[in-house]
Design a protein around this motif. Structure first.
Motif, short mmCIF file in Angstrom:
data_model
loop_
_atom_site.label_atom_id
_atom_site.label_comp_id
_atom_site.label_asym_id
_atom_site.label_seq_id
_atom_site.Cartn_x
_atom_site.Cartn_y
_atom_site.Cartn_z
N ALA A 61 0.83 -1.20 0.00
CA ALA A 61 0.00 0.00 0.00
C ALA A 61 0.87 1.26 0.00
CB ALA A 61 -0.93 -0.01 1.20
N ARG A 62 1.92 1.28 0.81
CA ARG A 62 2.80 2.45 0.88
C ARG A 62 3.52 2.67 -0.45
NH1 ARG A 62 4.34 4.80 5.51
NH2 ARG A 62 6.46 5.15 4.72
N GLY A 66 3.19 5.96 -3.19
CA GLY A 66 4.38 6.75 -3.44
C GLY A 66 5.16 7.08 -2.20
N LEU A 67 4.80 6.48 -1.07
CA LEU A 67 5.53 6.72 0.18
C LEU A 67 6.83 5.91 0.23
CD1 LEU A 67 2.49 6.62 2.62
CD2 LEU A 67 3.72 8.64 1.83
N GLU A 68 6.88 4.84 -0.56
CA GLU A 68 8.10 4.07 -0.74
C GLU A 68 8.36 3.96 -2.24
OE1 GLU A 68 9.97 2.98 1.64
OE2 GLU A 68 8.69 2.81 3.42
N LYS A 69 9.60 4.13 -2.64
CA LYS A 69 9.96 3.97 -4.05
C LYS A 69 10.31 2.52 -4.30
CE LYS A 69 12.71 6.07 -7.72
NZ LYS A 69 13.70 7.11 -8.06
N LYS A 94 -2.75 14.25 -3.91
CA LYS A 94 -4.05 14.91 -3.87
C LYS A 94 -5.11 14.01 -4.49
CE LYS A 94 -6.45 19.12 -5.32
NZ LYS A 94 -6.35 20.39 -6.06
N ARG A 95 -4.70 13.21 -5.47
CA ARG A 95 -5.64 12.33 -6.20
C ARG A 95 -5.79 10.96 -5.54
NH1 ARG A 95 -3.77 12.59 -12.40
NH2 ARG A 95 -5.90 11.78 -12.72
N VAL A 96 -4.81 10.58 -4.72
CA VAL A 96 -4.83 9.29 -4.03
C VAL A 96 -4.59 9.56 -2.55
CG1 VAL A 96 -3.79 7.01 -3.85
CG2 VAL A 96 -3.92 8.13 -6.08
N GLN A 97 -5.59 9.30 -1.73
CA GLN A 97 -5.55 9.65 -0.31
C GLN A 97 -5.51 8.41 0.58
OE1 GLN A 97 -5.96 12.88 1.71
NE2 GLN A 97 -4.64 13.24 -0.06
N LEU A 98 -4.86 8.55 1.73
CA LEU A 98 -4.71 7.46 2.69
C LEU A 98 -5.65 7.66 3.87
CD1 LEU A 98 -3.11 5.01 3.88
CD2 LEU A 98 -1.48 6.68 4.80
N VAL A 99 -6.33 6.60 4.26
CA VAL A 99 -7.16 6.58 5.48
C VAL A 99 -6.58 5.51 6.40
CG1 VAL A 99 -9.44 6.14 6.46
CG2 VAL A 99 -9.23 7.40 4.31
N LEU A 100 -6.09 5.92 7.58
CA LEU A 100 -5.43 4.99 8.49
C LEU A 100 -6.41 4.33 9.46
CD1 LEU A 100 -2.28 7.14 9.27
CD2 LEU A 100 -2.36 5.07 7.88
N ASP A 181 -6.28 1.60 5.20
CA ASP A 181 -5.51 0.57 5.91
C ASP A 181 -6.26 0.19 7.18
OD1 ASP A 181 -3.64 -1.12 6.92
OD2 ASP A 181 -1.97 0.30 6.90
N GLU A 182 -6.87 -1.00 7.18
CA GLU A 182 -7.67 -1.48 8.31
C GLU A 182 -8.63 -0.39 8.80
OE1 GLU A 182 -7.73 -4.51 9.19
OE2 GLU A 182 -5.78 -5.44 8.90
N PRO A 183 -9.55 0.08 7.95
CA PRO A 183 -10.32 1.29 8.29
C PRO A 183 -11.28 1.13 9.46
CG PRO A 183 -11.18 0.25 6.30
CD PRO A 183 -9.90 -0.45 6.63
N VAL A 184 -11.62 -0.10 9.84
CA VAL A 184 -12.57 -0.27 10.95
C VAL A 184 -12.00 -1.14 12.07
CG1 VAL A 184 -14.60 0.08 9.50
CG2 VAL A 184 -13.71 -2.23 9.81
#
Length: 334
Positions: A61-62, A66-69, A94-100, A181-184
């Protein structure tokens, strides 16, 4: 009823032969966190990425965010390879958002709800009506009337409300895809259904795509169009959620499903922990824990030696049902 994504649609996000390695500790070989993954996510599609802790889901996921190359391979978004220059990455995020998974950890306890949601707009230099954008995002996330939440702090909210604020903070930038990522995982059972229903409604209303990272196959059944099962850095089974979860072909998927309360038969207890990603076994990477090999079924099918010695190809990232398993392939050929 989950919307069915048309096969043949150009993927919104695509990974091709993706690999991510980390230096080994104290002279150990590099850890292969992501070890050859093809994965497509179509516009308006929800894909569940499932597997045990430590199987590489979050690393994948990272890398997609783009958080890891990646060490090798490529990530493509809207038909263009991901550019790792800082300005290009800012536009991409901005186009791809992360929900932790932990809304408490995602929210600054000193920031009001309004500031938490507006933060992304300020980072990206939003030139429109900030108050209207924050109000709209909170409303879409189910916090109504939104003005009632503007001046509240995270500690004044319930767990479900905090998760909705996190989702609103992602929605305010009008992304095309969210990675949840494990949203619930940290929410009470009574609230989980509400958040899952919210994600489905956002897909229907906004055409939002989503990658939902989870260890919970029950969650995948309730929300996903398609499921990808990951083990030791690689996807070992994938396909439409109804196909994979009602007729799993890979022994690993069968074991994961067997522990659900409604599953028929006895739970399959896998021996040991997943191997160290710096020491991926030869042959099928699951063979050292495989219940099919242990009980002699692979021997009967004539594939036991292949299980121990022959690697399997990387599954394609498309929508078709696929499995990386010598035993499953032998059964299908009969």
């Amino acid at each position: 009823m989950k919307e069915q994504v048309t096969q043949g649609t150009r993927p919104l996000l695509s990974a091709e032969q993706l690999r991510l390695t980390f230096p080994g500790r104290r002279g150990a070989p590099p850890a292969r966190a992501v070890d050859g993954v093809d994965l497509d996510i179509a516009p308006g599609e929800i894909v569940a990425l499932v597997g045990e802790s430590g199987c590489g889901k979050t690393s994948l996921a990272r890398t997609l965010l783009g958080l890891e190359k990646p060490t090798a391979g490529a990530v493509t978004f809207a038909g263009k390879p991901l550019d790792y220059a800082s300005r290009a990455l800012k536009a991409y995020r901005k186009r791809v958002q992360l929900v932790l998974q932990d809304p408490s950890g995602s929210l600054n306890p000193r920031h009001t709800v309004y500031d938490a949601v507006a933060e992304g707009l300020r980072i990206h230099g939003y030139a429109g009506d900030e108050r209207a954008a924050v109000s709209d995002a909170l409303s879409r996330a189910g916090l109504r009337p939104p003005e009632r939440f503007f001046l509240r702090y995270p500690h004044e909210l319930s767990g479900g409300q905090r998760q909705r604020v996190v989702i609103a903070g992602a929605l305010v930038l009008e992304p095309e895809l969210i990675v949840a990522d494990e949203p619930v995982a940290s929410l009470d059972a009574s609230v989980r259904g509400e958040i899952l229903a919210l994600l489905l409604r956002l897909r229907d209303e906004l055409g939002l795509s989503a990658l939902v990272v989870t260890h919970d196959l029950g969650l995948a059944w309730n929300i996903a169009d398609r499921v990808a099962v990951m083990y030791l850095g690689r996807i070992v089974e994938t396909g439409p959620v109804e196909d994979v979860l009602t007729a799993p072909q890979h022994p690993y998927t069968q074991a994961l499903l067997s522990v659900l309360p409604e599953a028929p038969g006895d739970p399959v207890v896998l021996t040991g922990e997943p191997p160290d990603p710096s020491r991926v076994p030869g042959g099928c990477r699951f063979h050292v824990r495989c219940q099919v090999l242990a009980r002699g079924s692979a021997e009967e099918a004539g594939v036991a030696e292949a299980c121990r010695s022959e690697d399997l190809p990387v599954l394609s990232g498309g929508a078709a049902t696929q499995v990386a398993c010598h035993w499953a392939a032998a059964r299908a050929a009969q």
